[in-house]
Design a protein around this motif. Structure first.
Motif, PDB file in Angstrom:
ATOM      1  N   THR A 351     -30.487  21.077  41.990  1.00 51.49           N
ATOM      2  CA  THR A 351     -29.861  21.934  40.972  1.00 51.49           C
ATOM      3  C   THR A 351     -29.090  23.048  41.645  1.00 51.49           C
ATOM      4  OG1 THR A 351     -31.733  23.474  40.758  1.00 51.49           O
ATOM      5  CG2 THR A 351     -31.787  21.476  39.398  1.00 51.49           C
ATOM      6  N   THR A 373     -38.691  23.691  33.511  1.00 55.67           N
ATOM      7  CA  THR A 373     -38.507  24.845  32.632  1.00 55.67           C
ATOM      8  C   THR A 373     -37.625  25.865  33.334  1.00 55.67           C
ATOM      9  OG1 THR A 373     -40.530  25.872  33.479  1.00 55.67           O
ATOM     10  CG2 THR A 373     -40.726  24.527  31.494  1.00 55.67           C
ATOM     11  N   GLY A 376     -32.320  29.054  31.285  1.00 56.10           N
ATOM     12  CA  GLY A 376     -31.042  28.659  30.718  1.00 56.10           C
ATOM     13  C   GLY A 376     -30.059  29.821  30.824  1.00 56.10           C
ATOM     14  N   HIS A 383     -36.508  27.701  28.267  1.00 61.29           N
ATOM     15  CA  HIS A 383     -36.201  26.376  27.729  1.00 61.29           C
ATOM     16  C   HIS A 383     -36.706  25.274  28.658  1.00 61.29           C
ATOM     17  CE1 HIS A 383     -33.724  27.591  24.303  1.00 61.29           C
ATOM     18  NE2 HIS A 383     -33.302  28.577  25.061  1.00 61.29           N
ATOM     19  N   THR A 384     -36.646  24.048  28.155  1.00 57.22           N
ATOM     20  CA  THR A 384     -37.033  22.872  28.941  1.00 57.22           C
ATOM     21  C   THR A 384     -35.844  21.932  29.062  1.00 57.22           C
ATOM     22  OG1 THR A 384     -39.348  23.031  28.305  1.00 57.22           O
ATOM     23  CG2 THR A 384     -38.586  20.876  29.015  1.00 57.22           C
ATOM     24  N   PHE A 385     -35.702  21.350  30.249  1.00 54.18           N
ATOM     25  CA  PHE A 385     -34.555  20.501  30.576  1.00 54.18           C
ATOM     26  C   PHE A 385     -35.058  19.225  31.252  1.00 54.18           C
ATOM     27  CE2 PHE A 385     -33.581  24.945  30.827  1.00 54.18           C
ATOM     28  CZ  PHE A 385     -32.336  25.111  30.247  1.00 54.18           C
ATOM     29  N   TYR A 394     -28.027  17.224  33.957  1.00 55.06           N
ATOM     30  CA  TYR A 394     -29.172  17.725  33.201  1.00 55.06           C
ATOM     31  C   TYR A 394     -28.860  17.832  31.716  1.00 55.06           C
ATOM     32  CZ  TYR A 394     -26.991  22.398  32.955  1.00 55.06           C
ATOM     33  OH  TYR A 394     -26.148  23.450  32.701  1.00 55.06           O
ATOM     34  N   THR A 395     -29.925  17.792  30.930  1.00 57.95           N
ATOM     35  CA  THR A 395     -29.834  17.908  29.471  1.00 57.95           C
ATOM     36  C   THR A 395     -30.856  18.929  29.007  1.00 57.95           C
ATOM     37  OG1 THR A 395     -29.250  15.564  29.295  1.00 57.95           O
ATOM     38  CG2 THR A 395     -30.001  16.665  27.284  1.00 57.95           C
ATOM     39  N   GLN A 396     -30.426  19.837  28.150  1.00 60.74           N
ATOM     40  CA  GLN A 396     -31.359  20.806  27.578  1.00 60.74           C
ATOM     41  C   GLN A 396     -32.068  20.165  26.397  1.00 60.74           C
ATOM     42  OE1 GLN A 396     -29.922  24.838  27.192  1.00 60.74           O
ATOM     43  NE2 GLN A 396     -31.242  25.252  25.435  1.00 60.74           N
ATOM     44  N   THR A 398     -34.775  21.656  24.605  1.00 63.57           N
ATOM     45  CA  THR A 398     -35.127  22.646  23.579  1.00 63.57           C
ATOM     46  C   THR A 398     -33.846  23.362  23.177  1.00 63.57           C
ATOM     47  OG1 THR A 398     -35.684  24.198  25.355  1.00 63.57           O
ATOM     48  CG2 THR A 398     -37.488  22.956  24.358  1.00 63.57           C
ATOM     49  N   THR A 399     -33.421  23.164  21.960  1.00 64.15           N
ATOM     50  CA  THR A 399     -32.089  23.633  21.557  1.00 64.15           C
ATOM     51  C   THR A 399     -32.114  24.870  20.673  1.00 64.15           C
ATOM     52  OG1 THR A 399     -32.135  22.048  19.723  1.00 64.15           O
ATOM     53  CG2 THR A 399     -31.073  21.342  21.765  1.00 64.15           C
TER      54      THR A 399
END
Length: 708
Positions: A351, A373, A376, A383-385, A394-396, A398-399
Motif C-alpha cells: 500500500t 483497517t 481512510g 474503515h475496513t478495506f 483496494y476497495t473500501q 465500510t461506506t
C-alpha cells in the motif's frame, strides 16, 4: 499568530429540540451503568470456519446464517445448566466452532459440545492467576503468579515455566511499560506446541515509593519505575516447549537496555521474529531467531529515523506460507503495508496510502486478498478495506461515514460491522465482502432522546504552518447566538490519542454535552500536532520540544473561539488529564491572561520524572536534551499564574507518579503563589468507579466558581 481559517462544520449532532429532562453530571459520568450509552449485541462472534454468526438475546445464543439472514439454531442457558448446574447466567464466549464453545468460569476453562450436550474438556488453573491467555490448540492456559509464569492444563493446573525467587526478574508479563504496541507477555505458537514469553530484569530500575493508607499504620508500597535518563529494565525472551518441559532463551545481549518487541511466530513454529530497538529509539533491527537453539539466524531488515522508530505491529504471514509476511511501517510517512520474506527480501510495498493503516484483520479464502483497517481519507474516521495482494488494488467495504469496528469471518466472506457517527448511536451490519452488499441486523436507539442536550459540530482550523487541525464545539441545548457564553477547553494533545472522531458524541465523554446544557457553556476540543492518526510528520513535529507546537495549535483554537460573537472571551477555562494535565498547566502558566481557570489531573510537570520508554522517545534523555527538558518543566512558569488553578492527583498513581504534582506545589510555595490541590486517596492514574463522579463534579464546580 497567523489568521485562522474555518473551513466547514461537517456534521451536527442533534439530540432534539423539545426535550425537558436535565441530565445530571453524576448520571452522565456513570452513563454506562445507567443505560445512557448506545446498546449493542452481546456475545457477538463468528462461528469458526463457517458463515454463521452468533449473538445473545437475554438467555439465548442465536445462530444466524449470514448469507440468508435466517436463524439456524439456538442455545439456551437452560440447556447449558443441564450440564453446568452452577451457571447463573449465560457465559461470555471465548471461542465457538461448529460443535463446541469455550468459556471461562472462575479459574476454569470449559469446552462444551452443544451438539451432543456434553462436557468435552476442563482446564483448571490457580485461582489467583493473572495475565491469563488460553490457547485452544494447546488446550492450556498461560498465567502468572507474582513474578513467575505457569501453565494450566486438563491434567495439571500448575506447571511452572519459571521458578525464580528474585522478585526483580518478572516473567510472562508485558514489558517496556506496554509501549511499542505491547499488551501482554505470553505468545502461544500457531500449533500450540510452544509458549514464548517476555522476561524482564528490573534490578537496575529504581524503586518508587507509594503509600498504602488503608493499613494500620500506613505502609510502604514500592513499585519499579524507570525514569528518563536512569536505569531501565533488561529484557529476555524465553521459549517453553510443552512436550519437553524445557525453556530455551533467545541469545540476545540486552545489557545496553535495548527493547525487544513485536514478537511473531513463523507458521511452522521453527522461528520467532523480533524487533530489537535501541534505547535511543531511532534504530531497530528485525531479527529472525531459531526456536530450537535460540540463536540469531539473521537480520531481515533495519529502519532508522532522526526522530524515532516505533514498530507497533507483529508480522502477519500470508495464508499457506511459512516464508512471506506482511509488515506495517511508517517509513514513508504514513503507516503502510510491506511484503517481506523470512530471508529479508522486500517483495513489494503493498500500500502507498496518504492515510494511516491501523491493522490487519485477515485474508480471503483463496488467499488473494487481505482485509485491513485504517482511517481512510478522513482521519477522524475508521474503515475496513480489502486489498488485492498482487496488484495492490483496494476497495473500501465500510461506506457509511463514521467509526467502524469490524469482525471478519474465518474465510473472509463476511464482515460484522459495528459503527457509529455523530448522528448514528450504533448500527451493526453484515457485509458480503464479495458482493459489497450489507444487511442491518441491529440499530441502537438514541439513549439520550429524552434529555436536554445540545449540538456538537466539527470544525477544521489552520495551524500557523497551514496544517489542518480538527476540532469540535459543543453548544448548549438552548443555544442563542445573541448571547455570550463561557468556554471550557478540554485538552489531551499527546501522542497515540485522538479526541475528535466521527463517532457517537464526537468521541466526547457524556459529561461534556451534559455540562454544556446544564450550565450554558461552550465545550471545545482540538487535536493538535503530535496527536494520532495524522501521519508521521504531524505526530513527530513535537520531538524534543513537548508543549511548544501543541500550545501553538491550542491557541489557534482559542483565537477562533474569541472570534465568535457568542463567546465570552474573558471567561475561558481549560481542563485535561495526564498529557492533558501537562497541556493544561502549560497553557495556563505559559500564556497568562488567556485562561481564567485551569483544572489539571495527573499532570506531567517535569518530563525527567516520566518513564524511560515514552519520555525518551519524544524528548531523548535529560542528558541529551537538557534545554528541552528545562523548557518543558511546568514549575518554571508558576510565577506567571494569573487566575485560579487546581491540581488533582491519585495518591498511588503508578503512571504519572505523585512527585510531579508535589514538585509544582513545592515551587508554588517557594514563589509564594497560591494554587489549589486535591488528591484521590488510593486511586491510581485514573479515578475509576463511582468516585469518578466525585472527580468530574469537583472539576466542573471549580470551573463554575472561578471562570468569571
Amino acid at each position: 499568530m497567523k489568521k485562522i481559517v474555518t473551513l466547514l462544520c461537517i456534521y451536527t449532532f442533534f439530540l432534539g429540540f423539545s426535550q425537558q429532562k436535565e441530565l445530571s453530571i453524576e448520571d452522565a459520568v456513570l452513563g454506562y451503568y445507567k443505560g445512557l450509552y448506545p446498546s449493542s449485541l452481546n456475545n457477538l462472534h463468528w462461528v469458526e470456519n463457517t458463515n454463521t454468526y452468533v449473538h445473545q438475546i437475554e438467555n439465548e445464543l442465536i445462530f444466524t446464517d449470514a448469507k440468508t439472514s435466517t436463524v439456524t439454531s439456538k442455545l439456551t442457558l437452560e440447556q447449558l445448566q443441564k450440564t453446568y448446574t452452577s451457571l447463573k447466567r449465560f457465559p461470555r464466549i471465548a471461542t465457538i466452532s461448529s460443535e463446541e464453545i469455550t468459556f471461562r468460569t472462575g479459574n476454569q476453562i470449559e469446552t462444551y459440545n452443544y451438539k451432543t450436550n456434553e462436557k468435552v474438556r476442563l482446564v483448571t488453573f490457580d485461582q489467583h492467576a493473572e495475565n491469563t491467555e488460553y490457547n485452544n490448540q494447546a488446550k492450556a492456559m498461560a498465567y502468572t503468579l507474582d513474578n513467575n509464569l505457569y501453565i494450566g492444563t486438563a491434567t495439571n493446573p500448575r506447571i511452572a515455566v519459571t521458578n525464580i525467587e528474585d522478585k526483580n526478574i518478572v516473567s510472562g508479563q508485558a514489558i517496556h511499560r506496554s509501549e511499542f504496541g505491547i499488551v501482554k507477555g505470553t505468545f502461544w505458537s500457531p500449533k500450540g506446541n510452544y509458549l514464548a514469553f517476555y522476561q524482564k530484569d528490573e534490578s537496575n530500575v529504581s524503586n518508587y515509593p507509594l503509600v498504602d493508607i488503608n493499613t494500620y499504620p500506613a505502609s510502604l508500597k514500592n513499585i519499579k519505575y524507570p525514569m528518563a535518563g536512569q536505569g531501565s529494565e533488561k529484557a529476555k525472551i524465553g521459549i517453553y516447549s510443552l512436550q519437553k518441559n524445557k525453556t530455551v532463551y533467545l541469545n540476545i545481549d540486552t545489557s545496553d537496555e535495548h527493547y525487544l518487541t513485536n514478537l511473531s511466530w513463523s507458521p511452522d513454529e521453527k522461528y520467532v521474529l523480533v524487533a530489537e530497538i535501541n534505547r535511543g529509539q531511532n534504530h531497530f533491527w528485525y531479527n529472525k531467531y531459531s526456536v530450537k537453539s535460540g540463536e540469531l539466524i539473521h537480520t531481515l531488515f533495519e529502519e532508522t529515523n532522526d526522530k524515532w522508530t516505533e514498530p507497533e505491529f507483529d508480522a502477519v504471514f500470508l495464508p499457506k506460507s511459512n516464508n512471506n509476511f506482511l509488515w506495517l511501517s511508517e517509513r514513508d510517512g504514513f503507516m503502510n503495508i510491506y511484503e517481506y520474506t523470512t530471508e529479508g527480501t522486500l517483495v513489494k510495498q503493498l500500500t502507498n496510502f496518504k492515510w494511516v493503516v491501523t491493522g490487519i484483520l485477515g485474508f480471503s479464502a483463496n488467499g488473494k486478498e487481505v482485509f485491513i483497517t485504517g482511517t481512510g481519507a478522513d482521519p477522524r474516521e475508521s474503515h475496513t478495506f480489502k486489498i488485492n495482494l498482487k496488484s495492490g488494488k483496494y476497495t473500501q467495504l465500510t461506506t457509511t461515514k463514521g467509526t467502524h469496528t469490524t469482525l471478519l469471518s474465518s474465510e473472509g466472506n463476511y464482515l460484522i460491522d459495528s459503527y457509529s457517527s455523530l448522528s448514528i448511536p450504533k448500527n451493526i451490519e453484515i457485509i458480503d465482502t464479495k458482493k459489497m452488499k450489507s444487511t442491518v441486523i441491529y440499530e441502537a436507539k438514541n439513549p439520550l432522546k429524552k434529555y436536554a442536550l445540545g449540538t456538537t459540530e466539527f470544525l477544521t482550523l489552520k495551524a500557523a504552518d497551514g496544517t489542518d487541525l480538527y476540532a469540535k464545539i459543543t453548544k448548549p441545548e438552548n443555544f442563542d447566538a445573541s448571547k455570550k457564553y463561557p468556554v471550557l477547553v478540554y485538552v489531551y494533545g499527546g501522542p497515540h490519542a485522538q479526541l475528535v472522531t466521527n463517532s457517537w458524541l464526537g468521541g466526547s465523554s457524556l459529561w461534556m454535552p451534559a455540562f454544556a446544557s446544564k450550565e450554558n457553556y461552550i465545550v471545545f476540543t482540538l487535536d493538535n500536532r503530535g496527536s494520532a492518526n495524522r501521519g508521521f510528520a504531524f505526530e513527530s513535529a513535537i520531538h524534543r520540544n513537548l508543549g511548544d507546537l501543541e500550545i501553538e495549535d491550542q491557541l489557534v483554537g482559542v483565537d477562533y473561539l474569541k472570534s465568535l460573537k457568542y463567546v465570552d472571551a474573558n471567561r475561558i477555562a481549560v481542563n485535561g488529564w495526564s498529557y492533558g494535565g501537562f497541556m493544561t498547566t502549560s497553557l495556563m502558566l505559559r500564556n497568562p491572561g488567556v485562561f481564567t481557570t485551569a483544572v489539571a489531573g495527573g499532570p506531567v510537570i517535569d518530563w525527567k520524572y516520566y518513564e524511560v520508554m515514552y519520555g525518551e522517545r519524544y524528548m531523548d534523555t535529560p542528558q541529551e536534551n537538557p534545554e528541552g527538558y528545562e523548557k518543558t518543566k511546568v514549575a518554571n512558569y508558576i510565577k506567571n499564574l494569573d487566575g485560579k488553578m487546581l491540581i488533582i492527583h491519585g495518591s498511588v498513581d503508578p503512571v504519572v507518579v505523585p512527585q510531579h504534582s508535589m514538585t509544582l506545589l513545592q515551587e508554588a510555595v517557594k514563589q509564594k503563589v497560591q494554587i489549589d490541590f486535591f488528591t484521590y486517596p488510593m486511586h491510581e492514574h485514573n479515578v475509576r468507579g463511582i468516585d469518578r463522579a466525585h472527580l468530574v463534579e469537583k472539576m466542573l464546580d471549580y470551573i463554575l466558581v472561578n471562570n468569571k
